[in-house]
Design a protein around this motif. Structure first.
Motif, short mmCIF file in Angstrom:
data_model
loop_
_atom_site.label_atom_id
_atom_site.label_comp_id
_atom_site.label_asym_id
_atom_site.label_seq_id
_atom_site.Cartn_x
_atom_site.Cartn_y
_atom_site.Cartn_z
N GLY A 1 0.73 -1.22 0.02
CA GLY A 1 0.12 -0.10 0.01
C GLY A 1 1.05 1.25 -0.25
N LEU A 2 2.02 1.29 0.82
CA LEU A 2 2.76 2.45 0.71
C LEU A 2 3.36 2.61 -0.53
N ARG A 3 3.93 1.50 -1.28
CA ARG A 3 4.70 1.59 -2.61
C ARG A 3 3.95 1.95 -3.68
N MET A 4 2.33 2.04 -3.59
CA MET A 4 1.59 2.28 -4.75
C MET A 4 1.73 3.53 -5.11
N VAL A 5 2.00 4.70 -4.67
CA VAL A 5 2.35 6.08 -4.64
C VAL A 5 3.92 6.12 -4.75
N LYS A 6 4.33 6.60 -5.96
CA LYS A 6 5.69 6.68 -6.02
C LYS A 6 6.09 8.27 -5.83
N ASP A 7 7.46 8.11 -5.36
CA ASP A 7 8.28 9.50 -4.96
C ASP A 7 8.90 9.78 -6.26
N ALA A 8 9.17 10.96 -6.12
CA ALA A 8 10.18 11.72 -7.43
C ALA A 8 11.28 10.89 -7.82
N GLY A 9 12.03 10.30 -6.80
CA GLY A 9 13.26 9.37 -7.31
C GLY A 9 12.58 8.31 -7.92
N GLU A 10 11.59 7.43 -7.61
CA GLU A 10 11.05 6.38 -7.99
C GLU A 10 10.46 6.67 -9.56
N ALA B 1 -9.19 4.44 -22.59
CA ALA B 1 -8.90 4.14 -21.28
C ALA B 1 -7.95 5.37 -20.69
N ILE B 2 -6.85 5.62 -21.40
CA ILE B 2 -5.78 6.57 -20.96
C ILE B 2 -6.65 7.90 -20.82
N ARG B 3 -7.61 8.05 -21.62
CA ARG B 3 -8.36 9.67 -21.88
C ARG B 3 -9.01 9.46 -20.40
N SER B 4 -9.47 8.43 -19.78
CA SER B 4 -10.29 8.46 -18.54
C SER B 4 -9.20 8.42 -17.38
N LEU B 5 -8.06 8.27 -17.34
CA LEU B 5 -7.38 8.11 -16.01
C LEU B 5 -7.20 9.38 -15.62
N ARG B 6 -7.48 9.25 -14.26
CA ARG B 6 -7.37 10.53 -13.38
C ARG B 6 -7.28 10.21 -11.90
N PRO B 7 -6.80 11.18 -10.94
CA PRO B 7 -7.34 10.94 -9.71
C PRO B 7 -8.38 10.88 -9.34
N GLY C 1 6.72 -1.23 -10.74
CA GLY C 1 7.58 -0.32 -9.73
C GLY C 1 8.57 -1.15 -9.35
N LEU C 2 8.76 -1.60 -8.12
CA LEU C 2 9.97 -2.47 -7.68
C LEU C 2 9.55 -3.87 -8.10
N ALA C 3 8.32 -4.28 -8.35
CA ALA C 3 8.02 -5.32 -8.93
C ALA C 3 7.15 -5.25 -10.11
N ILE C 4 7.20 -5.91 -11.18
CA ILE C 4 6.70 -6.09 -12.22
C ILE C 4 4.98 -5.81 -12.51
N HIS C 5 4.65 -6.51 -11.32
CA HIS C 5 3.12 -6.47 -11.20
C HIS C 5 2.85 -6.16 -9.82
N GLU C 6 2.11 -5.00 -9.51
CA GLU C 6 1.77 -4.56 -8.32
C GLU C 6 0.55 -3.89 -8.22
N ALA C 7 0.20 -3.33 -7.26
CA ALA C 7 -0.91 -2.42 -7.36
C ALA C 7 -0.50 -1.03 -7.79
N PRO C 8 -1.52 -0.40 -8.27
CA PRO C 8 -2.69 -0.50 -8.42
C PRO C 8 -3.34 -1.59 -9.73
N GLY D 1 -13.77 -0.56 -6.15
CA GLY D 1 -12.53 -0.58 -6.06
C GLY D 1 -11.95 0.84 -5.52
N PRO D 2 -10.59 0.79 -5.36
CA PRO D 2 -9.92 2.05 -4.58
C PRO D 2 -9.82 2.87 -5.89
N PRO D 3 -9.73 4.38 -5.52
CA PRO D 3 -9.48 5.06 -6.59
C PRO D 3 -8.01 5.49 -6.95
N LEU D 4 -7.71 5.76 -8.02
CA LEU D 4 -6.42 6.36 -8.74
C LEU D 4 -5.80 7.37 -7.67
#
Length: 359
Positions: A129-138, A257-263, A296-303, A315-318
């Motif tokens: 859950g912590l890794r889902m949102v990437k920081d600037a370095g990631e 799908a890409i056009r729909s993606l948003r927080p 991210g650090l895994a090739i398959h991870e949330a979201p 399901g949870p929001p982006l």
């Protein structure tokens, strides 16, 4: 790493856990910076220990200076015994562990040594859950990995010939990834020609690429632990009418799908949008997998961009900072398949493409 540790400690406090044992390789690396292949972290509200064996003690000291190093010794002080000693030292009565990363045999070993003095509490998706949102370095590492991936594909495509086998093409791509600075491929490269392209995770073999038939290439560069993921479907020579219509439907689904993606967009809604486009085009039977997954650090991870059951919540929001693949596919066993995949970063305004390879 300090900020990541603080976020983990806040997550543990929410779960009323005084400490947690982390054994998943991605958790070790994310929270400590340690890149060795063996070890564990034990983190409490006040302490942070890195437990590993003599092969990695020098590396651990260099890579994880924020952690206190304790050495695992196979016969004299195996991991369960070392954890039991630390539990006494920290006065622990409850200890969380990553249920998805610990085998039944390992759990039994820990339970036996702790001898009911410490309650082992199974947890799921705490660090994930912590890794889902990437920081600037990631995000910067993911950008660079995606750029290497784009460049490798561009370098190899002109060299592909109908006589070349899938395996030969996959090897050329892997070499190109290394030559351009990747640590290696993110996963075993997929090259699937003709009817093989109807198998989403086909393993390259000795079939030739041929002319006039679909060829799916799924590849990615791994850089400093972070992964890229890119798929293109090509034809050597002239495509047939089926290819043109299937490709057009797949591309339309991806772009919608890409056009729909948003927080704030529920994970499942983007999948539903792409799925509707494909079904409207008459290829609903060719859908074999969900729209996408975090990278991210895994090739398959949330979201996870996938549909939910009709009676389940959406399901949870982006969130801003999430990075996900968008990879609709249509697979027709009697003909072949088409998949188009790009990496996308969720931004305040919507999303940003990290992949730029030509379609």
């Amino acid at each position: 790493m300090h900020e990541r540790l603080q976020r983990l400690r806040a997550a543990l406090a929410e779960r009323d856990l005084p400490a947690m044992l982390l054994t998943a390789p991605t958790s070790r690396r994310y929270l400590s910076g340690f890149t060795g292949s063996a070890g564990a972290l034990l983190i409490s509200a006040e302490a942070a220990f890195l437990l590993t064996d003599g092969r990695y003690t020098v590396r651990a000291a260099a890579e994880a200076p924020a952690f206190t190093l304790r050495e695992v010794r196979a016969a004299l002080k195996p991991m369960p015994k070392l954890v039991a000693e630390l539990a006494v030292e920290l006065n622990l009565t409850r200890l969380g562990f990553e249920a998805a990363a610990m085998t039944v045999a390992e759990y039994q070993q820990f339970a036996q040594v702790l001898d009911k003095t410490v309650e082992l509490v199974a947890t799921e998706n705490v660090v994930e859950g912590l890794r889902m949102v990437k920081d600037a370095g990631e995000i910067e590492l993911l950008r660079r990995a995606a750029a290497i991936t784009d460049a490798a594909l561009a370098a190899v495509l002109p060299a592909l010939t109908p006589e070349m086998t899938e395996r030969e093409a996959a090897w050329r791509i892997e070499v190109a990834l290394h030559d351009l600075g990747a640590d290696g491929p993110s996963f075993p490269i997929i090259v699937a020609a003709g009817r093989n392209s109807a198998r989403p995770h086909h393993e390259p073999g000795h079939d030739r690429l041929g002319e006039g038939q679909p060829i799916i290439i799924d590849m990615g560069a791994r850089l400093n632990g972070y992964h890229a993921d890119l798929t293109r479907t090509i034809v050597l020579g002239q495509p047939d009418d089926t290819f043109r219509t299937v490709y057009a439907a797949t591309l339309e689904a991806q772009q919608a799908a890409i056009r729909s993606l948003r927080p704030g967009l529920p994970w499942s809604e983007a999948d539903a949008i792409a799925r509707q486009v494909i079904e409207t085009a008459g290829y609903g039977r060719g859908i074999a997998h969900s729209l996408g997954h975090g990278v991210g650090l895994a090739i398959h991870e949330a979201p996870w961009l996938r549909i939910t059951a009709p009676d389940a919540p959406p399901g949870p929001p982006l969130q801003v900072g999430m990075v996900t693949s968008v990879e609709p596919g249509i697979y027709l066993p009697e003909w072949g398949g088409v998949r188009i995949e790009d990496l996308v970063l969720i931004t305040e305004e919507g999303c940003e493409l990290l992949s730029h390879a030509a379609r």
